[in-house]
Design a protein around this motif. Structure first.
Motif, PDB file in Angstrom:
ATOM      1  N   LEU A  77       0.895  -1.171  -0.006  1.00 42.12           N
ATOM      2  CA  LEU A  77       0.211   0.066  -0.183  1.00 42.12           C
ATOM      3  C   LEU A  77       0.768   1.195   0.040  1.00 42.12           C
ATOM      4  N   GLU A  78       0.422   2.311  -0.651  1.00 42.53           N
ATOM      5  CA  GLU A  78       1.146   3.602  -0.690  1.00 42.53           C
ATOM      6  C   GLU A  78       0.081   4.669  -0.810  1.00 42.53           C
ATOM      7  N   ASP A  79       0.254   5.915   0.078  1.00 43.78           N
ATOM      8  CA  ASP A  79      -0.873   6.733  -0.050  1.00 43.78           C
ATOM      9  C   ASP A  79      -0.277   7.994  -0.709  1.00 43.78           C
ATOM     10  N   GLU A  80      -1.017   9.007  -0.853  1.00 43.83           N
ATOM     11  CA  GLU A  80      -0.654  10.148  -2.013  1.00 43.83           C
ATOM     12  C   GLU A  80       0.451  10.935  -1.020  1.00 43.83           C
ATOM     13  N   ASN A  81       0.677  10.678   0.141  1.00 45.02           N
ATOM     14  CA  ASN A  81       1.788  11.291   1.042  1.00 45.02           C
ATOM     15  C   ASN A  81       3.239  10.525   1.013  1.00 45.02           C
ATOM     16  N   GLY A  82       3.009   9.444   0.376  1.00 46.18           N
ATOM     17  CA  GLY A  82       4.334   8.529   0.347  1.00 46.18           C
ATOM     18  C   GLY A  82       4.556   7.658   1.310  1.00 46.18           C
ATOM     19  N   LYS A  83       3.586   7.743   2.249  1.00 49.28           N
ATOM     20  CA  LYS A  83       3.515   6.454   3.184  1.00 49.28           C
ATOM     21  C   LYS A  83       3.317   5.325   2.706  1.00 49.28           C
ATOM     22  N   LYS A  84       4.299   4.026   3.069  1.00 49.29           N
ATOM     23  CA  LYS A  84       4.082   2.896   2.372  1.00 49.29           C
ATOM     24  C   LYS A  84       4.258   1.735   3.554  1.00 49.29           C
ATOM     25  N   ALA A  85       3.609   0.503   3.052  1.00 52.55           N
ATOM     26  CA  ALA A  85       3.602  -0.445   4.047  1.00 52.55           C
ATOM     27  C   ALA A  85       3.268  -1.790   3.069  1.00 52.55           C
ATOM     28  N   THR A  86       3.811  -2.937   3.578  1.00 56.91           N
ATOM     29  CA  THR A  86       3.757  -4.257   2.979  1.00 56.91           C
ATOM     30  C   THR A  86       3.185  -4.938   4.100  1.00 56.91           C
ATOM     31  N   LEU A  87       1.945  -5.468   3.698  1.00 56.31           N
ATOM     32  CA  LEU A  87       1.136  -6.344   4.513  1.00 56.31           C
ATOM     33  C   LEU A  87       1.042  -7.837   4.182  1.00 56.31           C
ATOM     34  N   HIS A  88       1.035  -8.697   5.029  1.00 57.10           N
ATOM     35  CA  HIS A  88       1.235 -10.233   4.717  1.00 57.10           C
ATOM     36  C   HIS A  88      -0.110 -10.899   5.382  1.00 57.10           C
ATOM     37  N   GLN A  89      -0.154 -12.147   5.153  1.00 54.42           N
ATOM     38  CA  GLN A  89      -1.284 -12.631   5.481  1.00 54.42           C
ATOM     39  C   GLN A  89      -1.654 -12.607   7.009  1.00 54.42           C
ATOM     40  N   GLY A  90      -2.865 -12.350   7.061  1.00 55.11           N
ATOM     41  CA  GLY A  90      -3.584 -12.112   8.479  1.00 55.11           C
ATOM     42  C   GLY A  90      -3.259 -10.474   8.841  1.00 55.11           C
ATOM     43  N   ARG A  96      -9.104   5.753   4.922  1.00 50.72           N
ATOM     44  CA  ARG A  96     -10.274   6.929   5.320  1.00 50.72           C
ATOM     45  C   ARG A  96     -10.512   7.449   3.815  1.00 50.72           C
ATOM     46  N   ARG A  97     -11.808   7.945   3.996  1.00 49.01           N
ATOM     47  CA  ARG A  97     -12.525   8.718   2.820  1.00 49.01           C
ATOM     48  C   ARG A  97     -11.541   9.793   2.562  1.00 49.01           C
ATOM     49  N   GLN A  98     -11.595  10.080   1.233  1.00 48.24           N
ATOM     50  CA  GLN A  98     -10.740  11.040   0.322  1.00 48.24           C
ATOM     51  C   GLN A  98      -9.332  10.707   0.225  1.00 48.24           C
ATOM     52  N   SER A  99      -8.824   9.600   0.821  1.00 45.71           N
ATOM     53  CA  SER A  99      -7.686   9.040   0.510  1.00 45.71           C
ATOM     54  C   SER A  99      -7.328   8.728  -1.274  1.00 45.71           C
ATOM     55  N   ARG A 100      -6.225   8.590  -1.372  1.00 47.15           N
ATOM     56  CA  ARG A 100      -5.624   8.204  -2.817  1.00 47.15           C
ATOM     57  C   ARG A 100      -4.501   7.237  -2.200  1.00 47.15           C
ATOM     58  N   ILE A 101      -4.931   5.876  -2.883  1.00 47.75           N
ATOM     59  CA  ILE A 101      -4.102   4.846  -2.311  1.00 47.75           C
ATOM     60  C   ILE A 101      -3.688   3.847  -3.518  1.00 47.75           C
ATOM     61  N   ILE A 102      -2.476   3.338  -3.581  1.00 48.00           N
ATOM     62  CA  ILE A 102      -1.993   2.352  -4.623  1.00 48.00           C
ATOM     63  C   ILE A 102      -1.839   0.989  -3.963  1.00 48.00           C
ATOM     64  N   PHE A 103      -2.671   0.200  -4.573  1.00 48.20           N
ATOM     65  CA  PHE A 103      -2.618  -1.192  -4.021  1.00 48.20           C
ATOM     66  C   PHE A 103      -1.794  -1.926  -5.264  1.00 48.20           C
ATOM     67  N   SER A 104      -0.643  -2.500  -4.771  1.00 43.73           N
ATOM     68  CA  SER A 104      -0.041  -3.357  -5.619  1.00 43.73           C
ATOM     69  C   SER A 104       0.716  -4.687  -4.939  1.00 43.73           C
ATOM     70  N   THR A 105       1.519  -5.470  -5.630  1.00 43.15           N
ATOM     71  CA  THR A 105       2.169  -6.494  -5.126  1.00 43.15           C
ATOM     72  C   THR A 105       3.273  -6.959  -5.952  1.00 43.15           C
ATOM     73  N   LYS A 106       4.247  -7.714  -5.272  1.00 41.74           N
ATOM     74  CA  LYS A 106       5.511  -8.019  -5.915  1.00 41.74           C
ATOM     75  C   LYS A 106       5.188  -9.409  -6.505  1.00 41.74           C
ATOM     76  N   ARG A 107       4.238 -10.271  -6.039  1.00 33.11           N
ATOM     77  CA  ARG A 107       4.004 -11.654  -6.586  1.00 33.11           C
ATOM     78  C   ARG A 107       2.569 -11.974  -6.557  1.00 33.11           C
ATOM     79  N   PHE A 108       1.843 -11.793  -5.202  1.00 29.61           N
ATOM     80  CA  PHE A 108       0.417 -12.215  -5.490  1.00 29.61           C
ATOM     81  C   PHE A 108      -0.088 -11.756  -4.138  1.00 29.61           C
ATOM     82  N   ALA A 109      -1.550 -11.398  -4.101  1.00 31.86           N
ATOM     83  CA  ALA A 109      -2.378 -10.963  -2.954  1.00 31.86           C
ATOM     84  C   ALA A 109      -3.597 -11.125  -3.134  1.00 31.86           C
TER      85      ALA A 109
END
Length: 129
Positions: A77-90, A96-109
């Motif tokens: 995940l990455e938001d419009e301010n450059g905040k990034k996180a990689t989330l794993h299973q579980g 939040r409303r009005q956010s702009r978000i990138i959903f991506s993966t390096k392999r599969f999600a």
């Protein structure tokens, strides 16, 4: 009244999300407010998002709030301010409303997510599988 359910097979039977840079996102709402009731109160929808690697762009600004949990794989995940996180299973997220978000993966999600809309704003009449 009562309840609805979704089989494990339905996690993978979700349609391609059109209009992205590349064909990387597949999403289908499988559970939620009955289409006949969508103009009343707050609406709640749940579905599965399947993501494969590829070039992506921002979603948003979001007109709703959204929460999800990674069922399999890993989600970036990455938001419009450059905040990034990689989330794993579980692991879970809340957007939040009005956010702009990138959903991506390096392999599969595979992500189970829920969205809330004010009455009349949901787009589920054509999206519920």
């Amino acid at each position: 009244m009562g309840f609805d359910y979704c089989s494990e097979n339905e996690q993978y039977l979700v349609p391609l999300v059109e209009g992205l840079v590349e064909n990387t996102h597949y999403y289908g709402r499988v559970l939620g407010t009955d289409p006949a009731e969508q103009d009343k109160d707050v609406q709640l929808f749940a579905g599965f998002l399947r993501i494969i690697p590829g070039k992506v762009d921002y979603y948003g600004p979001m007109d709703h709030e959204e929460a999800g949990i990674v069922v399999k794989g890993e989600l970036d995940l990455e938001d419009e301010n450059g905040k990034k996180a990689t989330l794993h299973q579980g692991e879970s997220f809340f957007i939040r409303r009005q956010s702009r978000i990138i959903f991506s993966t390096k392999r599969f999600a595979l992500v189970f997510k829920c969205s809330s809309y004010a009455a009349g704003l949901g787009k589920a009449k054509e999206l519920i599988v």
